[in-house]
Design an enzyme around this catalytic site. Structure first.
Site, mmCIF file in Angstrom:
data_model
loop_
_atom_site.group_PDB
_atom_site.id
_atom_site.type_symbol
_atom_site.label_atom_id
_atom_site.label_comp_id
_atom_site.label_asym_id
_atom_site.label_seq_id
_atom_site.Cartn_x
_atom_site.Cartn_y
_atom_site.Cartn_z
ATOM 1 N N SER A 134 13.103 39.666 -0.368
ATOM 2 C CA SER A 134 13.725 40.973 -0.594
ATOM 3 C C SER A 134 14.267 41.577 0.690
ATOM 4 O O SER A 134 13.686 41.397 1.760
ATOM 5 C CB SER A 134 12.702 41.927 -1.220
ATOM 6 N N ASP A 202 14.661 53.546 -12.533
ATOM 7 C CA ASP A 202 14.835 52.564 -11.460
ATOM 8 C C ASP A 202 15.261 51.202 -12.005
ATOM 9 O O ASP A 202 16.196 50.573 -11.498
ATOM 10 C CB ASP A 202 13.529 52.402 -10.666
#
Ligand SMILES: Nc1ncnc2c1ncn2[C@@H]1O[C@H](COP(=O)(O)OP(=O)(O)O)[C@@H](O)[C@H]1O
Ligand SMILES: C[C@@](O)(CCOP(=O)(O)O)CC(=O)O
Ligand SMILES: [Mg+2]
Length: 382
Positions: A134, A202
């Protein structure tokens, strides 16, 4: 065959926390992603029949015997999204407790729990390997949990045959709308394991990208042709969304009328902010007046987030620093530390931007410049 998926993080321009209680919020995708690769093991490939998870950024790798998982879980893999039952969560929690996490990385355990739920629910017990990396700072308000759940769900669904695979097309591709909806529903189930009570904003903005207005599970894409520059400052103060969301709910139980008024005010701010953003046009002569409105709305939202009890001294330091340059800021995400947004008006000189960044960095914060309102989830089959 291997499939890769990437899903963006997000900023919330207005309405975090209140959105959990039914208010409108506004969010946008940012160009920082979580990347997931997934391949199923051929039967001869892996004698032990392992289900493997590698978290490359943290140098951690976990594996479970698929035979053991088959014995522990009753549900077989299927594509239709469902919530993790209390019994299932108990099984997952005990499996994750057996793993050893370095003290500083204990927060990853909820991500691993979400992974185990998504894998066994979607793929079943077929051995395979998932790798994750990530670009997002974890637990900082930029939606790393949602982009993790979206990219994991997409990769698992893609190789399980639930989504269309166009092997002819090279490179990253966007799924069809109904496939994105399926991924989004699964990702929401993963977010529930990490957050406790997520609103769904989200995972929705990570899946669909762009800039969205969101309320009670419904999204409206915002159409804006003007620029929106935001500086993101990471205070590097770690915090946990689940605990902060629970804290706001407890305050709402103690002061129901006052907090209802706060949530209503946030709803109005988000709606007004959306209208201003949609009124932006290319070469807009009234851009400064519109940006001033946005700044005022951001400041009002920050004040209400303080009322909810989710600000932090580090956030206040960023607010004071940027205010010295007449710039408006607000926390983004769950607060309690994490990231702060500062609107950079169109006419602001790069010299001033550099000065603000230097001053913030001297305080020990990290400044990020990210593209706002870009693409959502994408997958790649080669
Ligand atoms: N790449 C990742 N690998 C494993 N777990 C992750 C990853 N990204 C996020 N998570 C999970 O999400 C948690 C952070 O989520 P949260 O507290 O909601 O903050 P945010 O979503 O703002 O980053 C991490 O502690 C971890 O459990
Ligand atoms: C506080 C909240 O509004 C946003 C949380 O975002 P993050 O996990 O801090 O990136 C919770 C939610 O909407 O699910
Ligand atoms: Mg999160």
């Amino acid at each position: 065959m291997e499939v890769r998926a990437r899903a963006p993080g997000k900023i919330i321009l207005s309405g975090e926390h209140a959105v959990v209680h039914g208010s409108t919020a506004v969010a946008a995708a940012i160009d920082l992603h979580t990347y997931v690769s997934f391949r199923l093991h051929a039967p001869s490939d892996n004698d032990d029949g392992l289900i493997e998870l590698e978290l490359k950024d943290f140098g951690l790798a976990f594996s479970w015997s698929s035979q053991r998982l088959r014995e522990l879980f009753s549900e077989l893999g299927s594509w239709s999204p469902r919530s993790c039952s209390t019994e299932c969560l108990k099984v997952i929690t005990s499996l994750v407790e057996e793993l050893s996490f370095p003290e500083a990385k204990i927060g990853l355990s909820s991500g691993v729990s979400a992974f185990l739920y998504l894998y066994t629910s979607i793929v079943g017990f077929r051995p395979g390997k998932v790798r994750v990396t990530s670009e997002l700072p974890l637990a900082s308000g930029l939606g790393s949990s949602a982009s993790f759940c979206v990219s994991v769900s997409a990769a698992l669904l893609a190789l399980s045959g639930a989504v269309y695979s166009d092997n002819q097309q090279n490179g990253w591709l966007v799924m069809r709308e109904n496939e994105l909806e399926l991924v989004n529903k699964w990702a929401f189930e993963g977010e529930k394991i990490i957050h406790g009570k997520p609103s769904g904003i989200d995972n929705t903005v990570s899946t669909f990208g762009s800039m969205i207005m969101f309320r009670l599970g419904e999204l409206t894409r915002l159409k804006s042709s003007g620029p929106l520059r935001m500086l993101i400052t990471n205070t590097k103060v770690g915090r946990n969304t689940k605990a902060l969301v629970a804290g706001v709910s407890e305050r709402a139980q103690r002061h129901p009328d006052a907090m209802a008024a706060v949530f209503t005010a946030v709803d109005s701010i988000s709606k007004e902010l959306s209208a201003v953003i949609e009124s932006f046009a290319l070469d807009d002569v009234s851009i400064t007046a519109k940006e001033e409105k946005l700044e005022e709305l951001m400041e009002m939202n920050q004040g209400l987030l303080q009322c909810m009890g989710v600000s932090h001294t580090s956030i206040e330091t960023v607010l004071r620093t940027t205010l010295r340059y007449k710039l408006a800021s607000k926390l983004t995400g769950a607060g309690g530390g994490g990231c702060v947004l500062t609107l950079l008006p169109t006419l602001l000189s790069s010299t001033i931007v550099d000065k603000v960044i230097t001053e913030l960095e001297v305080c020990g914060f990290q400044c990020l410049k990210a593209e706002v309102g870009g693409k959502g989830l994408e997958i790649c089959f080669n």
